[in-house]
Design a protein around this motif. Structure first.
Motif, PDB file in Angstrom:
ATOM      1  N   TYR A   1       1.985  -4.308 -31.195  1.00 50.07           N
ATOM      2  CA  TYR A   1       1.836  -5.439 -32.158  1.00 50.07           C
ATOM      3  C   TYR A   1       2.133  -4.652 -33.416  1.00 50.07           C
ATOM      4  O   TYR A   1       0.264  -4.165 -33.539  1.00 50.07           O
ATOM      5  N   ASN A   2       2.576  -4.701 -34.716  1.00 49.08           N
ATOM      6  CA  ASN A   2       1.983  -4.805 -36.160  1.00 49.08           C
ATOM      7  C   ASN A   2       2.283  -5.639 -36.316  1.00 49.08           C
ATOM      8  O   ASN A   2       3.087  -6.379 -37.316  1.00 49.08           O
ATOM      9  N   ASP A   3       0.876  -5.116 -37.746  1.00 47.47           N
ATOM     10  CA  ASP A   3       0.837  -6.406 -39.391  1.00 47.47           C
ATOM     11  C   ASP A   3       1.155  -5.857 -39.875  1.00 47.47           C
ATOM     12  O   ASP A   3      -0.475  -5.110 -40.259  1.00 47.47           O
ATOM     13  N   PRO A   4       2.085  -5.398 -40.980  1.00 46.50           N
ATOM     14  CA  PRO A   4       1.848  -4.576 -41.617  1.00 46.50           C
ATOM     15  C   PRO A   4       1.513  -5.388 -43.044  1.00 46.50           C
ATOM     16  O   PRO A   4       0.741  -4.966 -43.545  1.00 46.50           O
ATOM     17  N   LYS A   5       0.977  -6.695 -42.907  1.00 39.64           N
ATOM     18  CA  LYS A   5       0.050  -7.494 -43.753  1.00 39.64           C
ATOM     19  C   LYS A   5      -1.453  -6.899 -43.776  1.00 39.64           C
ATOM     20  O   LYS A   5      -1.860  -7.349 -45.045  1.00 39.64           O
ATOM     21  N   ARG A   6      -1.798  -7.537 -42.299  1.00 34.66           N
ATOM     22  CA  ARG A   6      -2.805  -6.533 -43.026  1.00 34.66           C
ATOM     23  C   ARG A   6      -2.914  -5.560 -41.978  1.00 34.66           C
ATOM     24  O   ARG A   6      -4.546  -4.903 -42.128  1.00 34.66           O
ATOM     25  N   ASN A   7      -1.910  -4.741 -42.226  1.00 38.38           N
ATOM     26  CA  ASN A   7      -2.353  -3.394 -42.004  1.00 38.38           C
ATOM     27  C   ASN A   7      -3.299  -3.020 -40.871  1.00 38.38           C
ATOM     28  O   ASN A   7      -4.113  -1.960 -40.445  1.00 38.38           O
TER      29      ASN A   7
ATOM     30  N   ASN B   1     -10.482  11.046 -28.514  1.00 45.49           N
ATOM     31  CA  ASN B   1     -10.800  12.395 -28.067  1.00 45.49           C
ATOM     32  C   ASN B   1      -9.391  12.913 -27.851  1.00 45.49           C
ATOM     33  O   ASN B   1      -9.203  14.305 -28.582  1.00 45.49           O
ATOM     34  N   LYS B   2      -8.735  12.351 -28.108  1.00 45.59           N
ATOM     35  CA  LYS B   2      -7.192  13.266 -27.681  1.00 45.59           C
ATOM     36  C   LYS B   2      -6.355  13.533 -29.024  1.00 45.59           C
ATOM     37  O   LYS B   2      -5.937  14.525 -29.988  1.00 45.59           O
ATOM     38  N   TRP B   3      -6.446  12.205 -29.539  1.00 46.07           N
ATOM     39  CA  TRP B   3      -4.738  11.661 -31.060  1.00 46.07           C
ATOM     40  C   TRP B   3      -6.259  11.541 -31.756  1.00 46.07           C
ATOM     41  O   TRP B   3      -5.683  11.452 -33.026  1.00 46.07           O
ATOM     42  N   ASN B   4      -8.458  11.351 -32.117  1.00 47.82           N
ATOM     43  CA  ASN B   4      -7.672  11.343 -33.052  1.00 47.82           C
ATOM     44  C   ASN B   4      -7.962   9.833 -34.333  1.00 47.82           C
ATOM     45  O   ASN B   4      -7.702   9.867 -34.976  1.00 47.82           O
ATOM     46  N   ILE B   5      -7.417   8.991 -32.978  1.00 47.39           N
ATOM     47  CA  ILE B   5      -7.378   7.256 -33.518  1.00 47.39           C
ATOM     48  C   ILE B   5      -7.632   6.226 -33.324  1.00 47.39           C
ATOM     49  O   ILE B   5      -8.171   6.607 -32.015  1.00 47.39           O
ATOM     50  N   GLU B   6      -8.706   5.787 -34.247  1.00 46.17           N
ATOM     51  CA  GLU B   6     -10.024   4.995 -33.426  1.00 46.17           C
ATOM     52  C   GLU B   6      -9.684   3.840 -33.857  1.00 46.17           C
ATOM     53  O   GLU B   6      -9.214   3.017 -34.608  1.00 46.17           O
ATOM     54  N   PHE B   7      -9.724   3.092 -32.059  1.00 39.03           N
ATOM     55  CA  PHE B   7      -9.799   1.123 -31.984  1.00 39.03           C
ATOM     56  C   PHE B   7     -10.791   1.141 -31.451  1.00 39.03           C
ATOM     57  O   PHE B   7     -11.798   1.231 -30.886  1.00 39.03           O
ATOM     58  N   LYS B   8     -10.573  -0.259 -31.889  1.00 37.12           N
ATOM     59  CA  LYS B   8     -12.114  -1.302 -31.923  1.00 37.12           C
ATOM     60  C   LYS B   8     -11.488  -2.103 -30.705  1.00 37.12           C
ATOM     61  O   LYS B   8     -10.406  -2.438 -30.614  1.00 37.12           O
ATOM     62  N   ILE B   9     -13.107  -2.271 -29.756  1.00 37.63           N
ATOM     63  CA  ILE B   9     -11.937  -3.521 -29.058  1.00 37.63           C
ATOM     64  C   ILE B   9     -12.920  -5.477 -29.341  1.00 37.63           C
ATOM     65  O   ILE B   9     -13.701  -4.542 -29.858  1.00 37.63           O
ATOM     66  N   TYR B  10     -11.766  -5.464 -28.950  1.00 36.96           N
ATOM     67  CA  TYR B  10     -12.015  -7.323 -29.750  1.00 36.96           C
ATOM     68  C   TYR B  10     -12.110  -8.412 -28.345  1.00 36.96           C
ATOM     69  O   TYR B  10     -11.604  -7.795 -27.358  1.00 36.96           O
ATOM     70  N   ARG B  11     -12.011  -9.063 -28.380  1.00 40.46           N
ATOM     71  CA  ARG B  11     -13.281  -9.934 -27.057  1.00 40.46           C
ATOM     72  C   ARG B  11     -12.327 -11.323 -27.490  1.00 40.46           C
ATOM     73  O   ARG B  11     -12.953 -11.759 -28.883  1.00 40.46           O
ATOM     74  N   ARG B  12     -11.415 -11.821 -26.593  1.00 36.24           N
ATOM     75  CA  ARG B  12     -10.911 -13.598 -27.018  1.00 36.24           C
ATOM     76  C   ARG B  12     -11.435 -14.423 -25.935  1.00 36.24           C
ATOM     77  O   ARG B  12     -10.698 -13.910 -24.556  1.00 36.24           O
ATOM     78  N   LYS B  13     -12.269 -14.721 -25.246  1.00 36.34           N
ATOM     79  CA  LYS B  13     -13.005 -15.268 -24.132  1.00 36.34           C
ATOM     80  C   LYS B  13     -13.485 -14.448 -22.825  1.00 36.34           C
ATOM     81  O   LYS B  13     -14.002 -13.189 -23.791  1.00 36.34           O
ATOM     82  N   ASP B  14     -12.649 -14.385 -22.155  1.00 36.95           N
ATOM     83  CA  ASP B  14     -12.634 -13.451 -20.571  1.00 36.95           C
ATOM     84  C   ASP B  14     -12.173 -12.087 -20.782  1.00 36.95           C
ATOM     85  O   ASP B  14     -11.426 -11.441 -20.059  1.00 36.95           O
TER      86      ASP B  14
ATOM     87  N   THR C   1      -6.488  -1.321 -34.073  1.00 41.83           N
ATOM     88  CA  THR C   1      -6.712  -0.837 -35.026  1.00 41.83           C
ATOM     89  C   THR C   1      -6.566  -0.622 -36.709  1.00 41.83           C
ATOM     90  O   THR C   1      -4.868  -1.171 -37.170  1.00 41.83           O
ATOM     91  N   TYR C   2      -7.520  -0.485 -37.467  1.00 40.44           N
ATOM     92  CA  TYR C   2      -6.974  -0.904 -38.935  1.00 40.44           C
ATOM     93  C   TYR C   2      -7.151   0.818 -39.597  1.00 40.44           C
ATOM     94  O   TYR C   2      -6.162   0.772 -40.348  1.00 40.44           O
ATOM     95  N   LYS C   3      -7.823   1.373 -39.395  1.00 44.84           N
ATOM     96  CA  LYS C   3      -8.116   2.674 -39.525  1.00 44.84           C
ATOM     97  C   LYS C   3      -7.560   3.273 -39.760  1.00 44.84           C
ATOM     98  O   LYS C   3      -7.047   4.329 -40.791  1.00 44.84           O
ATOM     99  N   ASP C   4      -6.549   3.100 -38.628  1.00 44.79           N
ATOM    100  CA  ASP C   4      -5.572   4.997 -38.111  1.00 44.79           C
ATOM    101  C   ASP C   4      -4.343   3.985 -37.562  1.00 44.79           C
ATOM    102  O   ASP C   4      -3.751   5.215 -36.728  1.00 44.79           O
TER     103      ASP C   4
END
Length: 208
Positions: free
Chosen positions: A132-138, A161-174, A180-183
């Protein structure tokens, strides 16, 4: 729009396992027998072009199948369906699935060995299915809710490690998912050469 796509060139620059794994991590499903398996997936009428693009990719891998339109489905939403013939080369179930004593019997899983087969085209197929791409929130979101926290961590480390793209893990319920915002821009540039070939998928890379 994709009639001008050079599928032989795509195949030359990618790999069979990357294409198949990218499809299966996303919306694809493997049904298997003892020695052979077939792949299937569904898309809405708005994504008919994308389904036919996938079918052409598989044809370039010498995997042939059938496309059928189902105006009435159990969910009451019309869908296009593709399913292939059975082939040994699709027998990825030991890599892609884990088995358990539940009514579902099996589920898709993530292991590092599987991710290491993915190249840019495989990632693009995965993203077009489950991204999913959210261009408003980048931001870029990967819908990885069907995977465990440990599996999300494997994906997270692999992208870094392979692509130098940083993702964050978020939790919704279980459930867990990756953002990723930064990358976000870097990720879009990674998959853009493939997604821009499909008119129905342009919204995935808007404001790149």
């Amino acid at each position: 729009m994709f009639e001008k796509v050079n599928f032989k060139e795509l195949r030359k620059n990618s790999s069979e396992k990357s294409i198949l794994i990218g499809m299966i991590i996303g919306d694809g499903w493997v049904n298997f027998n003892r020695k052979t398996s077939y792949i299937s997936f569904y898309h809405t009428p708005l994504q008919e072009e994308y389904l036919k693009f996938k079918a052409e990719l598989l044809k370039e891998l010498d995997i042939y199948g059938t496309i059928k339109y189902n105006p009435k489905t159990k969910s009451n939403y019309p869908k296009w369906k593709y399913w292939s013939k059975s082939y040994r080369k699709i027998n990825l179930y030991r890599l892609m699935y884990s088995f358990r004593n539940t009514p579902e019997k099996r589920r898709k899983r993530i292991i590092l060995k599987m991710l290491n087969y993915l190249d840019e085209l495989g990632i693009a197929l995965w993203f077009m299915d489950d991204g999913y791409n959210d261009p408003k929130r980048n931001l870029i979101n990967l819908a990885t809710q069907s995977f465990t926290l440990e599996e999300n961590q494997i994906i997270q480390k692999w992208f870094l490690n392979k692509w130098n793209i940083e993702f964050k893990i978020y939790r919704r319920k279980d459930k867990y998912f990756l953002v990723t915002y930064k990358d976000a821009k870097k990720f879009k540039e990674l998959v853009k050469p493939f997604i821009e070939k499909l008119e129905c998928m342009q919204y995935k890379i808007t404001n790149c």
